[in-house]
Design a protein around this motif. Structure first.
Motif, PDB file in Angstrom:
ATOM      1  N   LYS A  52     -44.226  54.676  45.580  1.00  0.00           N
ATOM      2  CA  LYS A  52     -45.298  54.944  46.742  1.00  0.00           C
ATOM      3  C   LYS A  52     -44.869  56.205  47.319  1.00  0.00           C
ATOM      4  O   LYS A  52     -43.740  56.828  47.012  1.00  0.00           O
ATOM      5  CB  LYS A  52     -44.580  53.774  47.647  1.00  0.00           C
ATOM      6  CG  LYS A  52     -44.787  52.303  47.222  1.00  0.00           C
ATOM      7  CD  LYS A  52     -46.326  51.787  46.988  1.00  0.00           C
ATOM      8  CE  LYS A  52     -46.401  50.429  46.450  1.00  0.00           C
ATOM      9  NZ  LYS A  52     -47.874  49.969  46.305  1.00  0.00           N
ATOM     10  N   PRO A 101     -40.806  50.401  50.827  1.00  0.00           N
ATOM     11  CA  PRO A 101     -41.884  51.019  51.090  1.00  0.00           C
ATOM     12  C   PRO A 101     -42.362  50.833  52.592  1.00  0.00           C
ATOM     13  O   PRO A 101     -41.907  50.010  53.461  1.00  0.00           O
ATOM     14  CB  PRO A 101     -42.965  50.187  50.284  1.00  0.00           C
ATOM     15  CG  PRO A 101     -42.429  48.830  50.029  1.00  0.00           C
ATOM     16  CD  PRO A 101     -40.928  49.135  49.948  1.00  0.00           C
ATOM     17  N   GLU A 152     -42.074  44.793  46.258  1.00  0.00           N
ATOM     18  CA  GLU A 152     -42.359  46.190  46.050  1.00  0.00           C
ATOM     19  C   GLU A 152     -41.204  47.255  46.226  1.00  0.00           C
ATOM     20  O   GLU A 152     -41.151  48.314  45.917  1.00  0.00           O
ATOM     21  CB  GLU A 152     -43.585  46.725  46.870  1.00  0.00           C
ATOM     22  CG  GLU A 152     -44.953  46.052  46.315  1.00  0.00           C
ATOM     23  CD  GLU A 152     -46.253  46.755  47.015  1.00  0.00           C
ATOM     24  OE1 GLU A 152     -46.514  47.841  46.655  1.00  0.00           O
ATOM     25  OE2 GLU A 152     -46.588  46.057  47.967  1.00  0.00           O
TER      26      GLU A 152
END
Length: 548
Positions: free
Chosen positions: A305, A368, A352
Motif C-alpha cells: 500500500k 495500512p 491486509e
C-alpha cells in the motif's frame, strides 16, 4: 452387525422385542450364553447375551434376578439380551422393562424350540463375514490412500477421495492457510467453523467427535500437528455410524492432511525468511524507488500500500516462559510458532496487514492506512487476546512506504517506553497488551532515545519546522506568539498584553499553529512538546543543524 441384523436372521424372524427398542442399532461383536449366576463376569463390551434365565431364579425371586442381570449387562456395555420365556421366566417384569427402555438395552424373546447352536452359529458366521469384509475394505482403503501419496495428490484430491470412499459430503478445513475444501456441500462457512473450534473442547486424545451446532449434527476428526490444532475433517451426515474401514479412511485423511500442513509450514518458513529480509530492507534508511519496492514485494507475494503504520510487538520471555512454554522449546522456535499464529489471526482482525521479523527478531507489523489510533489499538488488543500471551508494543506514526524507516524508529522508541511501563503485577494476567504510541510521547522521546541529538532534531522538525517556514514566507510572528503564550502560562490576556495585540489575534495565531502542526498549544500535553522543541531549537545551530 447390530441387533437389527440379529432379528433379521431366518432363525429369529419371529422374535418379539420385549424392551429397549431404541437400542436396536447397538453393535454386536460376539454372542455368548450365560448358564451360571456369575456368568456375567466373563461378558465383554458388544456381547449379545442369550439365556433361559434359570441361573437367576435359584438364589432370589425371578423378577429380582432378571432385573439384576440387566443392570450387570448394561454396566458391562453388552449390546442386548435374548431370553427364552415360559420355562423359568414367565415374562419380563415391569421394573426390567422400564430399566431396559431407559438404557436403550434391547431385550428379545427367543423361540423356545430353537437350539442355542442354531442361534449362535448364524450370528457368529455373520460377524466373521463382516470382519472379513472389514479387512478387505481396510486393505482397499489403504491401497487408495497409498496411490494418492504416490501421485502426490493435493488436499482437494484427498477430500474427493474420502468422499468417494464414504459417499457422504466432506469438508477439509486448514486453519493456517485459511483453506476450506468442500465436496458436495458444507453446512458452515470458515468463520462458523472457527466459532465451532472456539466453542468446543477439541481434545487431541479424542480426535473424532460427534457435534451438534446450530441444530446440525455432524462428525469431525480434528487435525493436529506438533500438538497444535490445525483444522478438521468434517463429515456432513446426521446419522453416520462408522465402520472400522470408514474410521481408517478418516484417520488416513487426517494423517495425510497433517503431513501436508508440515510440508507447507516448511515451505512457508523458508518463504518467511525472504519476507523478513525484504522487511529489514524496507525498514532501513536505504531509499529505494517505489517500482523497485513493488517488484521485490511481489517476489514474496506481498502487495504494498502507499502508507503504513509500523507496529512492533514482543513478549517478555523471562516473565512468561515458565507458564507458556511447557515443552521448553527454544525462544526462536517459539517466536516462529507465534508468528504463524499472529499471521493467521491477522486475516480476521487486521486484513491486509503484513507481518514478519525485523533484524532484532521483534514481531513487525505494517498496518495500512485504514484505522484511526483507537481502532488500531483495539484491533491489536483483540489480536493479542487470540494468541493468549502478554505482549508489549510500540506504534510508529503513519508514513509513506518509501520512508518506513521513520515510522520504524518511532516504533522502536515507543516499545522501549511500553516495556518500561509494564505493571509489576502481570503474573496472573494472560492475553494482555501493553502498547505505546509514538504520537503520545513527550519527554520520553528524549529520555528513551538511543540518539538524543537525532531525536531533538526530529522534535524540532515535527513541532516547529512548519511554523518557521510559514513565518518566513508570510513574514508573520507565529513562533514568537507561541513562545510568549507558553512563557505566560497559556494565559490569553497576558499574552495579548505582552505582544500589544488583541487577544482574538492571539487565538487566531494559535489556531494557525494548530492547523500547521496538528498540535494544540492550549493542550497541556502538546504544550510540553512545544516547550521541549523550543529548548532543542535554542541549542541547535539554525544554519548547520548541529548542537551549539
Amino acid at each position: 452387525m447390530d441387533i437389527n441384523d440379529v432379528i433379521q436372521l431366518n432363525v429369529l424372524k419371529n422374535t418379539e422385542i420385549l424392551a429397549g427398542e431404541k437400542g436396536l442399532k447397538n453393535i454386536v461383536l460376539n454372542t455368548t450364553i450365560i448358564d451360571a449366576p456369575d456368568g456375567y463376569k466373563w461378558c465383554a463390551s458388544g456381547d449379545f447375551i442369550i439365556t433361559t434365565g434359570y441361573p437367576f431364579t435359584r438364589n432370589m425371586h425371578w423378577e429380582e434376578g432378571i432385573t439384576k442381570l440387566l443392570e450387570l449387562l448394561v454396566e458391562k456395555n453388552c449390546s442386548g439380551l435374548g431370553i427364552k420365556l415360559g420355562r423359568y421366566i414367565p415374562g419380563l417384569p415391569k421394573a426390567a422393562i422400564s430399566f431396559a427402555n431407559e438404557n436403550n438395552f434391547p431385550v428379545l424373546s427367543l423361540p423356545n424350540k430353537v437350539s442355542w447352536s442354531e442361534i449362535i452359529m448364524p450370528i457368529v458366521t455373520r460377524i466373521n463375514k463382516q470382519h472379513q469384509s472389514e479387512l478387505k475394505m481396510n486393505h482397499t482403503v489403504y491401497e487408495m490412500f497409498h496411490n494418492h501419496l504416490k501421485k502426490q495428490g493435493k488436499l482437494k484430491d484427498l477430500a474427493h477421495l474420502l468422499n468417494k470412499i464414504l459417499d457422504i459430503p466432506v469438508t477439509i478445513y486448514i486453519r493456517n492457510t485459511n483453506e476450506k475444501i468442500d465436496v458436495q456441500e458444507s453446512y458452515f462457512s470458515k468463520e462458523e467453523i472457527e466459532n465451532i473450534i472456539s466453542a468446543f473442547s477439541c481434545d487431541q486424545e479424542k480426535p473424532i467427535q460427534r457435534l451438534n451446532w446450530q441444530q446440525k449434527i455432524f462428525t469431525v476428526r480434528w487435525i493436529y500437528s506438533s500438538n497444535r490444532l490445525e483444522g478438521g475433517v468434517f463429515l456432513w451426515e446426521k446419522h453416520c455410524r462408522l465402520h472400522t474401514w470408514q474410521k481408517a479412511a478418516i484417520e488416513q485423511t487426517a494423517v495425510i492432511s497433517a503431513l501436508e500442513i508440515e510440508r507447507m509450514r516448511t515451505v512457508s518458513s523458508v518463504f518467511q525468511r525472504f519476507r523478513n529480509d525484504f522487511l529489514s530492507m524496507l525498514l532501513s534508511e536505504k531509499v529505494e524507488s517505489r517500482d523497485t519496492l513493488s517488484r521485490r514485494a511481489e517476489e514474496v507475494n506481498w502487495h504494498l500500500k502507499d502508507h503504513y503504520n509500523v507496529v512492533l510487538l514482543d513478549f517478555d520471555t523471562k516473565r512468561q516462559q515458565p507458564v507458556n512454554n511447557p515443552n521448553n522449546i527454544s525462544i526462536w522456535q517459539r517466536k516462529e510458532n507465534i508468528l504463524e499464529m499472529l499471521e493467521y489471526e491477522l486475516k480476521w482482525v487486521l486484513p491486509e496487514a503484513l507481518i514478519g521479523f525485523d533484524k532484532n527478531n521483534i514481531f513487525t507489523l505494517l498496518i495500512p492506512n485504514k484505522y484511526n489510533q483507537n481502532e488500531l489499538v483495539n484491533n491489536l488488543t483483540k489480536l493479542v487476546k487470540k494468541i493468549n500471551i502478554n505482549f508489549y508494543g510500540g506504534i510508529g506514526r503513519l508514513n509513506n512506504v518509501e520512508k518506513l524507516s521513520v515510522s520504524y524508529n518511532e516504533a522502536l522508541l515507543a516499545i522501549k517506553v511500553a516495556y518500561a511501563n509494564i505493571p509489576g503485577d502481570t503474573q496472573n494476567k494472560i492475553g494482555q497488551l501493553y502498547i505505546q504510541s509514538f504520537s503520545e510521547l513527550n519527554v520520553e522521546r528524549i529520555l528513551f532515545s538511543s540518539n538524543p541529538h537525532y531525536e531533538a532534531k526530529k522534535l524540532v522538525e515535527d513541532c516547529l519546522e512548519k511554523i518557521i517556514k510559514y513565518d518566513n514566507e508570510k513574514n508573520s510572528e507565529l513562533l514568537h506568539t507561541l513562545k510568549t503564550f507558553l512563557a505566560n502560562n497559556a494565559n490569553f490576556d497576558h499574552t495579548a498584553d505582552a505582544l500589544y495585540i488583541h487577544k482574538n489575534t492571539v487565538r487566531y495565531r494559535l489556531k494557525m499553529i494548530e492547523e500547521l502542526t496538528q498540535l494544540d498549544p492550549k493542550n497541556i500535553k502538546d504544550q510540553l512538546l512545544f516547550q521541549m522543541s523550543l529548548v532543542a531549537f535554542n541549542i541547535l545551530d539554525s544554519t548547520s543543524n548541529t548542537m551549539r
